[in-house]
Design a protein around this motif. Structure first.
Motif, PDB file in Angstrom:
ATOM      1  N   TRP A 185     -88.624   0.201 113.578  1.00  0.00           N
ATOM      2  CA  TRP A 185     -89.102   1.082 114.765  1.00  0.00           C
ATOM      3  C   TRP A 185     -90.686   0.968 114.749  1.00  0.00           C
ATOM      4  N   GLY A 186     -91.342   1.399 115.834  1.00  0.00           N
ATOM      5  CA  GLY A 186     -92.758   1.218 115.953  1.00  0.00           C
ATOM      6  C   GLY A 186     -92.980   0.502 117.147  1.00  0.00           C
ATOM      7  N   SER A 187     -94.099   0.096 117.214  1.00  0.00           N
ATOM      8  CA  SER A 187     -94.694  -0.632 118.610  1.00  0.00           C
ATOM      9  C   SER A 187     -93.985  -1.990 118.484  1.00  0.00           C
ATOM     10  N   GLY A 188     -93.334  -2.498 117.406  1.00  0.00           N
ATOM     11  CA  GLY A 188     -92.883  -3.710 117.475  1.00  0.00           C
ATOM     12  C   GLY A 188     -91.468  -3.990 118.328  1.00  0.00           C
ATOM     13  N   THR A 189     -91.141  -3.139 118.960  1.00  0.00           N
ATOM     14  CA  THR A 189     -89.711  -2.936 119.482  1.00  0.00           C
ATOM     15  C   THR A 189     -89.674  -3.112 120.988  1.00  0.00           C
ATOM     16  N   ALA A 190     -88.343  -3.223 121.484  1.00  0.00           N
ATOM     17  CA  ALA A 190     -88.070  -3.111 123.004  1.00  0.00           C
ATOM     18  C   ALA A 190     -87.132  -2.265 123.121  1.00  0.00           C
ATOM     19  N   ASP A 191     -86.831  -1.533 124.314  1.00  0.00           N
ATOM     20  CA  ASP A 191     -85.586  -0.858 124.602  1.00  0.00           C
ATOM     21  C   ASP A 191     -84.344  -1.866 124.870  1.00  0.00           C
ATOM     22  N   GLY A 243     -90.425   1.196 109.499  1.00  0.00           N
ATOM     23  CA  GLY A 243     -91.286   0.838 110.768  1.00  0.00           C
ATOM     24  C   GLY A 243     -92.723   1.252 110.479  1.00  0.00           C
ATOM     25  N   GLU A 244     -93.203   1.385 111.686  1.00  0.00           N
ATOM     26  CA  GLU A 244     -94.802   1.469 111.633  1.00  0.00           C
ATOM     27  C   GLU A 244     -95.338   2.839 111.639  1.00  0.00           C
ATOM     28  N   GLU A 245     -96.216   3.112 110.932  1.00  0.00           N
ATOM     29  CA  GLU A 245     -96.832   4.116 110.358  1.00  0.00           C
ATOM     30  C   GLU A 245     -96.906   5.566 111.224  1.00  0.00           C
ATOM     31  N   TYR A 246     -97.161   5.500 112.484  1.00  0.00           N
ATOM     32  CA  TYR A 246     -97.336   6.634 113.423  1.00  0.00           C
ATOM     33  C   TYR A 246     -95.972   7.328 113.481  1.00  0.00           C
ATOM     34  N   ILE A 247     -94.995   6.628 113.205  1.00  0.00           N
ATOM     35  CA  ILE A 247     -93.612   7.656 113.041  1.00  0.00           C
ATOM     36  C   ILE A 247     -93.102   7.409 111.831  1.00  0.00           C
ATOM     37  N   VAL A 248     -92.827   8.823 111.177  1.00  0.00           N
ATOM     38  CA  VAL A 248     -92.188   8.868 109.712  1.00  0.00           C
ATOM     39  C   VAL A 248     -90.749   9.257 109.993  1.00  0.00           C
ATOM     40  N   VAL A 249     -89.783   8.474 109.366  1.00  0.00           N
ATOM     41  CA  VAL A 249     -88.257   8.822 109.629  1.00  0.00           C
ATOM     42  C   VAL A 249     -87.990   9.172 108.243  1.00  0.00           C
ATOM     43  N   ASP A 250     -87.531  10.329 107.910  1.00  0.00           N
ATOM     44  CA  ASP A 250     -86.977  10.660 106.487  1.00  0.00           C
ATOM     45  C   ASP A 250     -87.957  10.477 105.480  1.00  0.00           C
ATOM     46  N   GLY A 251     -89.298  10.517 105.732  1.00  0.00           N
ATOM     47  CA  GLY A 251     -90.073  10.232 104.754  1.00  0.00           C
ATOM     48  C   GLY A 251     -90.664   8.921 104.644  1.00  0.00           C
ATOM     49  N   ASN A 252     -90.112   7.933 105.387  1.00  0.00           N
ATOM     50  CA  ASN A 252     -90.234   6.593 105.474  1.00  0.00           C
ATOM     51  C   ASN A 252     -91.115   5.997 106.498  1.00  0.00           C
ATOM     52  N   ARG A 299     -92.021  -4.527 125.306  1.00  0.00           N
ATOM     53  CA  ARG A 299     -91.887  -2.955 125.058  1.00  0.00           C
ATOM     54  C   ARG A 299     -92.081  -1.929 126.470  1.00  0.00           C
ATOM     55  N   PHE A 300     -91.441  -0.965 126.290  1.00  0.00           N
ATOM     56  CA  PHE A 300     -91.667  -0.017 127.399  1.00  0.00           C
ATOM     57  C   PHE A 300     -91.530  -0.598 128.864  1.00  0.00           C
ATOM     58  N   ALA A 301     -90.251  -1.635 128.949  1.00  0.00           N
ATOM     59  CA  ALA A 301     -89.654  -1.738 130.195  1.00  0.00           C
ATOM     60  C   ALA A 301     -88.396  -1.805 130.484  1.00  0.00           C
ATOM     61  N   CYS A 344     -84.788   8.168 120.673  1.00  0.00           N
ATOM     62  CA  CYS A 344     -86.010   8.554 119.792  1.00  0.00           C
ATOM     63  C   CYS A 344     -86.893   7.557 120.359  1.00  0.00           C
ATOM     64  N   PRO A 345     -88.295   8.020 119.940  1.00  0.00           N
ATOM     65  CA  PRO A 345     -89.306   7.054 120.568  1.00  0.00           C
ATOM     66  C   PRO A 345     -89.305   5.722 119.481  1.00  0.00           C
ATOM     67  N   ASP A 346     -89.547   4.665 120.238  1.00  0.00           N
ATOM     68  CA  ASP A 346     -89.449   3.261 119.676  1.00  0.00           C
ATOM     69  C   ASP A 346     -88.541   2.944 118.389  1.00  0.00           C
ATOM     70  N   GLN A 347     -87.377   3.393 118.950  1.00  0.00           N
ATOM     71  CA  GLN A 347     -86.152   3.055 118.064  1.00  0.00           C
ATOM     72  C   GLN A 347     -86.344   3.931 116.759  1.00  0.00           C
ATOM     73  N   SER A 348     -86.982   4.956 116.728  1.00  0.00           N
ATOM     74  CA  SER A 348     -87.006   5.464 115.364  1.00  0.00           C
ATOM     75  C   SER A 348     -85.737   6.458 114.991  1.00  0.00           C
ATOM     76  N   CYS A 349     -84.640   6.430 115.474  1.00  0.00           N
ATOM     77  CA  CYS A 349     -83.466   7.393 115.343  1.00  0.00           C
ATOM     78  C   CYS A 349     -83.149   7.275 113.813  1.00  0.00           C
ATOM     79  N   GLY A 350     -83.076   5.891 113.216  1.00  0.00           N
ATOM     80  CA  GLY A 350     -82.723   5.600 112.020  1.00  0.00           C
ATOM     81  C   GLY A 350     -81.253   6.147 111.574  1.00  0.00           C
ATOM     82  N   ASN A 351     -80.383   6.124 112.774  1.00  0.00           N
ATOM     83  CA  ASN A 351     -79.102   6.542 112.718  1.00  0.00           C
ATOM     84  C   ASN A 351     -78.077   5.622 113.459  1.00  0.00           C
TER      85      ASN A 351
END
Ligand SMILES: *[C@@H]1O[C@H](CO)[C@@H](O)[C@H](O)[C@H]1NC(C)=O
Ligand SMILES: *[C@@H]1O[C@H](CO)[C@@H](O)[C@H](O)[C@H]1NC(C)=O
Ligand SMILES: *[C@@H]1O[C@H](CO)[C@@H](O)[C@H](O)[C@H]1NC(C)=O
Ligand SMILES: *[C@@H]1O[C@H](CO)[C@@H](O)[C@H](O)[C@H]1NC(C)=O
Ligand SMILES: *[C@@H]1O[C@H](CO)[C@@H](O)[C@H](O)[C@H]1NC(C)=O
Ligand SMILES: *[C@@H]1O[C@H](CO)[C@@H](O)[C@H](O)[C@H]1NC(C)=O
Length: 729
Positions: free
Chosen positions: A417-423, A475-484, A95-97, A403-410
């Motif tokens: 999404w969340g910390s369990g991702t890579a770019d 995805g992970e808690e700290y990002i909410v996408v469309d209520g999820n 992640r973050f690389a 979108c941060p940490d793959q949270s586009c949802g599109n």
């Protein structure tokens, strides 16, 4: 004592404690030149014994969020010298690389049911983490999918502990073969995002051992270097300061010898946490970014005041240093070249090599074919015009890192999404993959608009075949996408059901491709126009190519569902709980075991997946031997590829315990991926040992071999049993 006697001694102690349940207490299965724990401890002792209290505390303390190159770094020690260790997400890549591989997710790796592919995935990830100078990869996640709506279940290996145990083991061995410490997480009972930092998981001891702890026990046997404790409470007490789960279970019972680190911000105390067995606080801060810490000066002070013993702090630093030496990170370890919080500052270090090839192979090996009527797949030459319909077939409108940490949802879904991702370095979308593979004379029309149903119908009725793409993300808690974060519902996103229904009215050659983090509801399932359903999971950067390999028949599908797809959301044994106490009342009946026990018919069962060829099973046999404390049961079965194409079959072995054992109707205890040429036959053996045939005895708090008549079932899924045979112990 020499190393050998000490090791033997250790094994004897453990064996008596564990009642023969530990395969290799010293965790040396990783091979590849890594040290044994005993050798690693000898090296660790020689340096830690020269450290001051403050230096030892430094090893156990993170330097703070956004203060260092990695998502977490420990303090270095000078004279004696010990480096700052770099800890970096994620379970699927760095992640973050930049210039890294973003491959298939854990849940998708699991659906390959392919040990060697899972091992290779661990190896290539280990190579990349090493090459960027990361000491701890924060993965794999070996938590079991409790509720299908659980937001992070896609990071792990599905609903079955045995499968998660095997996939975890192969991943750990792969990562650690490169000298990178694997970190299994999130210990334990961290199985939903809702209220994850406040709720308490209530799990009885038998269920804890037989289900939730199982993959951790296998990870310890595989020599895993680190364990991360979760955000949640367990039995009312925070996981990272819970003496029972850290000291009693993980360290004493399982014999884990590496460090336990907190999840980021999951430490809640100094004295309680240290005494309960927490060895490292990450990223150091009390609240992320506050610059304060429960360890550091607080821990030193607690030792001076006699509230935490210096031996406990020595043990923390020994565990950390031993893990480092075990992986031989003291020899030529590359220096850290990623820069988490200032990416443009990081030098360009290319680590991807040919890993794209592995990602593509793994992607196609993981595709589960759920339906294939009239052998519409693989796509033949009779289709001259193909309609590709749905936003999930195309690019991410916001861009790859929009979108941060793959949270586009599109757009196309190839990761949650969340910390369990890579770019993504790039993303081959389905439309790219399909176009790249198509013959020139084929005409493709497409729409990425999920809401213009008239346009979708027009395209569908003008084409010979329509491929509809839909998805469901989480995805992970700290990002909410469309209520999820945990999924709010089990339906497809972006009008998916309506789009599918519209196209099924306009065409009678419909193929669905659904990329999802987990099971979805399929209200259109009875529709006869839907000829094929393809289930590729979260395939990473090569998603479109891996899909095309299956659609055009370059690869014969062999993926299997690592979870149950039910007819109704209510059919599942466990749901996301909003209570402060999350009671695991389903006990042993997690996933398919509940469906079996309650006789509920799923839509697609655990272990299910079709092929372009046909396999027949015969000649089952079993031999059971009991030799003192060792039990060995071997089952053989013959499998014939009776179809006309080569392909791999995934025979699965399930065991029914004697009734007195009080187990679910059947438990997965073996699987094998066997490649068989058309017309050929292969014999497959499954071996079961005490570990596979025991239950956790609540009275003695030990594993106990079940006795009586067992039955082994071998089949193509959990409900497609082809042969069964009893044996007695
Ligand atoms: C390395 O990553 C950077 C940033 O994503 C990108 O611009 C560059 O093209 C990459 N280099 C190579 C050789 O892939
Ligand atoms: C020590 O911990 C307490 C909370 O127990 C906190 O208030 C304090 O700021 C910490 N000290 C340091 C130096 O971080
Ligand atoms: C990031 O690195 C650049 C280039 O070295 C530097 O100018 C900038 O100040 C750094 N930013 C931060 C937030 O450290
Ligand atoms: C389910 O959730 C998704 C994502 O939030 C949303 O797009 C969809 O409309 C919901 N479906 C239903 C039936 O509530
Ligand atoms: C389902 O299939 C039938 C026949 O293939 C078709 O006529 C019908 O419109 C389809 N769609 C729905 C939503 O039932
Ligand atoms: C748990 O989550 C629910 C739904 O988000 C919320 O309403 C409730 O207040 C939370 N409970 C606790 C104890 O945090």
């Amino acid at each position: 004592m020499t190393f050998l006697t000490r090791s033997t001694f250790f094994f004897l102690i453990l064996s008596s404690v564990f009642n023969a349940l530990v395969i290799s207490s010293d965790g040396d299965s990783s091979g590849d030149g890594s040290l044994t724990w005993d050798q690693a401890y000898d090296k660790a002792k020689s340096i830690v014994s020269r450290m001051s209290l403050e230096q030892k505390v430094g090893l156990a303390t993170g330097m703070g969020w956004e203060k260092t190159l990695c998502v977490g770094n420990t303090y270095a020690s000078i004279d004696p010298d010990f480096p700052s260790l770099c800890l970096q997400d994620s379970p699927l890549g760095i992640r973050f690389a930049d210039n890294v591989t973003a491959g298939v997710s854990g849940i998708t790796a699991a659906s390959s049911f392919d040990r060697s592919a899972i091992r290779q995935r661990g190896e290539y990830m280990g190579k990349e983490f090493r090459a960027k100078g990361v000491h701890f990869q924060l993965g794999p996640s070996i938590d079991i999918m409790r509720s299908p709506q659980s937001g992070r279940a896609w990071e792990g290996f599905g609903e079955d502990p045995w499968l998660a145990g095997v996939a975890g083991r192969e991943t750990i061995i792969g990562i650690q073969s490169q000298g990178v410490i694997a970190t299994v997480k999130h210990y334990i009972g961290n199985n939903q995002e809702t209220n994850r930092t406040t709720s308490s998981s209530i799990i009885d001891k038998r269920t804890l051992h037989e289900v939730w702890l199982w993959p951790y026990a296998r990870a310890v046997e595989a020599g895993v270097g680190a364990v991360m404790c979760g955000y949640n409470r367990f039995d009312g007490i925070y996981a990272c300061e819970n003496d029972y789960i850290l000291n009693t279970v993980l360290k004493n019972e399982l014999g884990f010898r590496g460090p336990v680190m907190s999840d980021w911000g999951a430490t809640h105390s100094t004295i309680k946490a240290a005494n309960a067995g927490l060895d490292m606080t990450m990223p150091g801060d009390i609240l992320m970014g506050d610059g304060l810490t429960f360890f550091g000066p607080n821990l030193t002070k607690a030792v001076h005041e006699g509230k935490v013993s210096e031996e406990r702090v020595t043990d923390m630093s020994l565990r950390i240093a031993a893990s480092h030496f075990k992986m031989m990170q003291d020899k030529n370890y590359p220096k850290t070249t990623l820069n988490t919080f200032n990416r443009t500052d990081a030098p360009v270090v290319l680590v991807q090599d040919d890993h794209d090839r592995l990602v593509r192979e793994m992607g196609s090996a993981s595709v589960v074919l759920l339906r294939n009527e009239d052998e519409i797949l693989p796509l033949g030459n009779d289709f001259k015009k193909i309609a590709i319909i749905g936003s999930n077939a195309g690019p991410i409108p916001e861009g790859l890192q929009g979108c941060p940490d793959q949270s586009c949802g599109n757009g196309h879904l190839a990761m949650g999404w969340g910390s369990g991702t890579a770019d993504f370095p790039y993303l081959v979308t389905p439309i790219d993959g399909i176009k790249a593979r198509m013959e020139d004379e084929i005409n493709v029309v497409h729409t990425f608009d999920d809401y213009d149903l008239d346009r979708a119908k027009d395209l569908a009725s003008s084409a010979d075949v329509s491929i509809v793409f839909a998805m469901a993300d989480s995805g992970e808690e700290y990002i909410v996408v469309d209520g999820n974060n945990d999924r709010m519902n089990m339906s497809l996103w972006h009008n998916g059901d309506k789009l599918i229904e519209a196209v099924s009215e306009a065409s009678d050659n419909v193929i669905l491709v659904i990329n999802s983090v987990g099971p979805v509801l399929m209200p259109w399932i009875e529709n006869k126009s839907i000829k094929a359903i393809v289930w590729p999971g979260l395939a990473g950067q090569e998603s479109g190519n891996a899909l095309a390999d299956i659609l055009f028949g370059d690869v014969n599908p062999s993926g299997r569902l690592p979870y149950t797809i039910a007819k109704n959301a209510e059919d599942y044994p466990a749901h996301i709980s909003t209570h402060s106490e999350v009671v695991y009342s389903e006990k042993l009946l997690v996933g398919y075991k509940y469906f079996d026990a309650k006789d509920i018919k799923p839509l697609f069962e655990f272990g299910y997946g079709l092929s372009y060829t046909k396999f027949e099973y015969d000649d089952i046999s079993v031999v059971a031997e009991r030799n003192g404390a060792n039990t060995k049961v071997v089952t053989s079965i013959t499998i014939n590829n009776v179809g006309s194409v080569d392909g791999a079959e995934i025979p699965q072995a399930y065991i029914t315990f004697p009734p007195s054992a009080g187990e679910p109707p059947k438990l997965l205890r073996g699987f094998e991926k066997v490649y068989i040429k058309a017309g050929d036959t292969k014999t497959v053996n499954f071996e079961f040992t005490d570990v596979d045939l025991s239950t956790w005895d609540e009275e003695s708090e030990k594993w106990k071999l079940a006795e009586g008549q067992f039955t082994v079932h071998v089949g193509a899924s959990s409900r497609d049993i082809r042969a069964s045979i009893p044996f007695t112990i």
